[in-house]
Design an enzyme around this catalytic site. Structure first.
Site, PDB file in Angstrom:
ATOM      1  CB  CYS A 116      18.167 -14.614  -8.867  1.00 46.71           C
ATOM      2  SG  CYS A 116      19.358 -15.228 -10.045  1.00 46.71           S
ATOM      3  CG  HIS A 256      15.602 -12.091 -10.828  1.00 45.23           C
ATOM      4  ND1 HIS A 256      16.750 -11.347 -10.851  1.00 45.23           N
ATOM      5  CD2 HIS A 256      15.934 -13.324 -11.299  1.00 45.23           C
ATOM      6  CE1 HIS A 256      17.738 -12.093 -11.326  1.00 45.23           C
ATOM      7  NE2 HIS A 256      17.265 -13.298 -11.604  1.00 45.23           N
ATOM      8  CG  ASN A 286      20.083 -13.052 -14.168  1.00 43.44           C
ATOM      9  OD1 ASN A 286      20.171 -12.447 -13.093  1.00 43.44           O
ATOM     10  ND2 ASN A 286      19.701 -14.315 -14.249  1.00 43.44           N
TER      11      ASN A 286
HETATM   12  N1  ACO Z   1      22.784 -18.361 -29.096  1.00 42.51           N
HETATM   13  C1  ACO Z   1      22.217 -19.065 -30.086  1.00 42.51           C
HETATM   14  N2  ACO Z   1      21.623 -20.256 -29.877  1.00 42.51           N
HETATM   15  C2  ACO Z   1      21.579 -20.727 -28.628  1.00 42.51           C
HETATM   16  C3  ACO Z   1      22.147 -20.019 -27.550  1.00 42.51           C
HETATM   17  C4  ACO Z   1      22.779 -18.794 -27.826  1.00 42.51           C
HETATM   18  N3  ACO Z   1      23.340 -18.030 -26.866  1.00 42.51           N
HETATM   19  N4  ACO Z   1      21.956 -20.743 -26.423  1.00 42.51           N
HETATM   20  C5  ACO Z   1      21.271 -21.835 -26.758  1.00 42.51           C
HETATM   21  N5  ACO Z   1      21.053 -21.831 -28.097  1.00 42.51           N
HETATM   22  C6  ACO Z   1      20.354 -22.818 -28.905  1.00 42.51           C
HETATM   23  C7  ACO Z   1      20.278 -24.177 -28.271  1.00 42.51           C
HETATM   24  O1  ACO Z   1      21.436 -24.920 -28.517  1.00 42.51           O
HETATM   25  C8  ACO Z   1      19.051 -24.762 -28.954  1.00 42.51           C
HETATM   26  O2  ACO Z   1      19.431 -25.218 -30.216  1.00 42.51           O
HETATM   27  P1  ACO Z   1      18.831 -26.609 -30.788  1.00 42.51           P
HETATM   28  O3  ACO Z   1      17.353 -26.363 -30.881  1.00 42.51           O
HETATM   29  O4  ACO Z   1      19.520 -26.746 -32.092  1.00 42.51           O
HETATM   30  O5  ACO Z   1      19.192 -27.644 -29.789  1.00 42.51           O
HETATM   31  C9  ACO Z   1      18.158 -23.551 -29.163  1.00 42.51           C
HETATM   32  O6  ACO Z   1      19.009 -22.403 -29.066  1.00 42.51           O
HETATM   33  C10 ACO Z   1      17.050 -23.433 -28.147  1.00 42.51           C
HETATM   34  O7  ACO Z   1      17.619 -23.545 -26.854  1.00 42.51           O
HETATM   35  P2  ACO Z   1      16.720 -23.513 -25.577  1.00 42.51           P
HETATM   36  O8  ACO Z   1      17.556 -23.754 -24.386  1.00 42.51           O
HETATM   37  O9  ACO Z   1      15.528 -24.372 -25.794  1.00 42.51           O
HETATM   38  O10 ACO Z   1      16.242 -21.995 -25.626  1.00 42.51           O
HETATM   39  P3  ACO Z   1      15.192 -21.290 -24.703  1.00 42.51           P
HETATM   40  O11 ACO Z   1      14.138 -20.694 -25.537  1.00 42.51           O
HETATM   41  O12 ACO Z   1      14.762 -22.159 -23.555  1.00 42.51           O
HETATM   42  O13 ACO Z   1      16.028 -20.092 -24.120  1.00 42.51           O
HETATM   43  C11 ACO Z   1      17.177 -19.464 -22.124  1.00 42.51           C
HETATM   44  C12 ACO Z   1      17.176 -20.356 -23.351  1.00 42.51           C
HETATM   45  C13 ACO Z   1      17.202 -18.012 -22.574  1.00 42.51           C
HETATM   46  C14 ACO Z   1      18.391 -19.784 -21.288  1.00 42.51           C
HETATM   47  C15 ACO Z   1      15.873 -19.697 -21.330  1.00 42.51           C
HETATM   48  O14 ACO Z   1      15.666 -21.087 -21.158  1.00 42.51           O
HETATM   49  C16 ACO Z   1      15.904 -19.045 -19.980  1.00 42.51           C
HETATM   50  O15 ACO Z   1      15.902 -17.839 -19.864  1.00 42.51           O
HETATM   51  N6  ACO Z   1      15.865 -19.853 -18.889  1.00 42.51           N
HETATM   52  C17 ACO Z   1      15.861 -19.314 -17.564  1.00 42.51           C
HETATM   53  C18 ACO Z   1      17.236 -18.947 -17.197  1.00 42.51           C
HETATM   54  C19 ACO Z   1      17.236 -18.087 -15.987  1.00 42.51           C
HETATM   55  O16 ACO Z   1      16.353 -17.272 -15.812  1.00 42.51           O
HETATM   56  N7  ACO Z   1      18.188 -18.227 -15.106  1.00 42.51           N
HETATM   57  C20 ACO Z   1      18.164 -17.348 -13.976  1.00 42.51           C
HETATM   58  C21 ACO Z   1      18.752 -17.885 -12.847  1.00 42.51           C
HETATM   59  S1  ACO Z   1      20.363 -17.286 -12.712  1.00 42.51           S
HETATM   60  C22 ACO Z   1      20.860 -17.417 -11.117  1.00 42.51           C
HETATM   61  O17 ACO Z   1      20.154 -17.816 -10.244  1.00 42.51           O
HETATM   62  C23 ACO Z   1      22.303 -16.970 -10.839  1.00 42.51           C
END
Ligand code: ACO
Length: 329
Positions: A116, A256, A286
C-alpha cells in the site's frame, strides 16, 4: 519552511472498473453485515475488475488521462514506475506492458513492490531521479486488481479490498510547486502479518498450495491496525517537521485509505481537523497502492487541492512499509 522543491506533479489521472460491489452484496457472499463493515472500516462499496481486466489495463487508462492533463505525449516519458502487488505476470514487469500500451518507446520501465505504500515509494524514487538531474518526465502509477488475490470465502479480508489505478506525471519544479520532503521506511520483521504466502520461489504454485488457498491475501488485522496507527502518525510528524510545515499550514492530508479509524487516528496525531483530510474509502475500499493517487485525482477535481497548497500524503502497507510525502502542489 524548507522550500527546496524537487519533482512537481503536472498531471493526474485515475481509472476504476465499472462493477460496484456493495456491502449488501457481500452480505450474500459471507457471514458479514453492512453495519459491521461500515462501523469497523468506513467502507460502503468498492469496484471490481472483470475477468478480462488486468492491472496494466487500469494503469493504461489512468496514464492516458494523466498525460493529457499534463499536455504531454507518451513519447516524452523518460521513465515509467508502477507500484503494484498485483502485477499482470511475475515478469515482465507491469510497467513494460504499460509502456507497450502507451507507445512510450523512449522510457525505461520497472515495477516497485511496497504494497500500500507503493505509490509514495514511487514518488520518492521519481523525485530522486529529478533532483539528481537524471530524468525530466516521469510517470508514476499505483494500480491494483486486489479482487484477483482476495479470498472471497474469508470474511476477515474480502470485505476490505477493491480495484483501481491512479497516475501522476512528475517534472522538475517550476520554483513554485514541488515535493518538499519524502520519507520511506520498512520493518521486515513483520512480513508474516500481511502476506500472500504462495506463488513465489518459497512456495511455488502446486496443487497443494492451491488446495491450501496460499495464493490469497492473509492478514492479522488487529496487529496491522496497531502498527498502521503508529507508523502513519510517526511518518506524518516526521515529514512535517523536516519540511518546517505545521498542520495549521496544511490544506489537505491524503492518507492511504485502509480503514477510516486508522485515518482518524492519524489526523488526531497531527491535530488536523477531519475536514482537511481527504476520505473516499466509502466508494472504493482499500485499493492498496492506488488509493492515494485516486484520492489525489478526485481532490484536485473537486477543488480541494489547488496550486500552491501544502499537501501531506501518508501510507503504510505489507512488508511492513511506510511512506510520507510533503508536497507543495
Ligand atoms: N463481518 C463480520 N464480522 C467479522 C468480519 C466481517 N467481515 N471480519 C471479522 N469479523 C469478526 C471477527 O471474527 C471477530 O469476532 P469474534 O469477536 O467473535 O472473534 C470480530 O469481528 C472482531 O474482529 P477483529 O479482527 O477484532 O475486528 P477489528 O475491529 O480489528 O476490525 C479490521 C478488523 C477491519 C480488519 C481491522 O483490524 C483493520 O482494519 N485492520 C487493518 C487492516 C489494514 O488496514 N490492512 C491494510 C493493508 S492491505 C495491503 O497492504 C494490501
Amino acid at each position: 519552511m524548507d522550500e527546496k522543491l524537487g519533482a512537481m506533479i503536472t498531471g493526474m489521472g485515475m481509472a476504476v472498473p465499472e462493477k460496484v460491489l456493495t456491502n449488501f452484496d457481500l452480505e450474500k457472499m459471507v457471514d458479514t453485515s453492512d453495519e459491521w463493515i461500515r462501523t469497523r472500516t468506513g467502507m460502503v462499496e468498492r469496484r471490481i475488475a472483470d475477468e478480462n481486466t488486468a492491472t496494466s489495463d487500469l494503469c493504461t487508462e489512468a496514464a492516458e488521462k494523466a498525460l493529457k492533463d499534463a499536455g504531454m505525449s507518451a513519447k516524452d516519458l523518460d521513465v515509467i514506475i508502477i507500484a503494484t502487488v498485483t502485477p499482470d505476470t511475475l515478469f515482465p514487469s507491469t510497467a513494460c506492458y504499460v509502456q507497450r500500451n502507451l507507445g512510450a518507446t523512449n522510457a525505461a520501465a520497472f515495477d516497485i513492490s511496497a504494497a500500500c505504500s507503493g505509490f509514495l515509494y514511487g514518488l520518492t524514487v521519481g523525485d530522486s531521479f529529478i533532483r539528481g538531474g537524471m530524468y525530466k518526465n516521469i510517470l508514476v502509477i499505483g494500480s491494483e486488481t486486489l479482487s484477483k488475490i482476495t479470498d472471497w470465502t474469508d470474511r476477515s479480508t474480502c470485505v476490505l479490498f477493491g480495484d483501481g489505478a491512479g497516475a501522476a506525471i512528475l517534472q522538475p519544479s517550476d520554483g513554485k510547486s514541488g515535493i518538499m520532503k519524502t520519507h520511506i521506511s520498512s520493518d521486515g520483521r513483520l512480513t508474516d502479518l500481511l502476506i500472500i504466502p504462495g506463488g513465489g520461489s518459497r512456495i511455488p504454485p502446486s496443487h497443494e498450495s492451491l488446495d491450501q488457498r496460499l495464493h490469497y491475501i492473509k492478514m492479522e488485522g488487529q496487529e496491522v491496525f496497531k502498527y498502521a496507527v503508529k507508523a502513519m502518525g510517526d511518518a506524518a510528524v516526521k515529514v512535517l517537521k523536516e519540511g518546517g510545515v505545521s498542520s495549521k499550514d496544511l490544506t489537505l492530508m491524503i492518507p492511504h485509505q485502509a480503514n477510516d479509524r486508522i485515518i482518524q487516528a492519524t489526523a488526531r496525531r497531527i491535530k488536523l481537523p477531519m475536514e482537511q483530510v481527504y476520505v473516499n474509502i466509502q466508494k472504493y475500499g482499500n485499493t492498496s497502492a492506488a488509493s492515494i493517487p485516486i484520492a489525489m485525482t478526485e481532490a484536485i477535481e473537486e477543488g480541494k487541492l489547488k496550486k500552491g497548497d501544502y499537501c501531506l500524503m501518508v501510507s503504510f502497507g505489507g512488508g511492513f512499509t511506510t511512506g510520507a510525502v510533503l508536497l507543495k502542489y
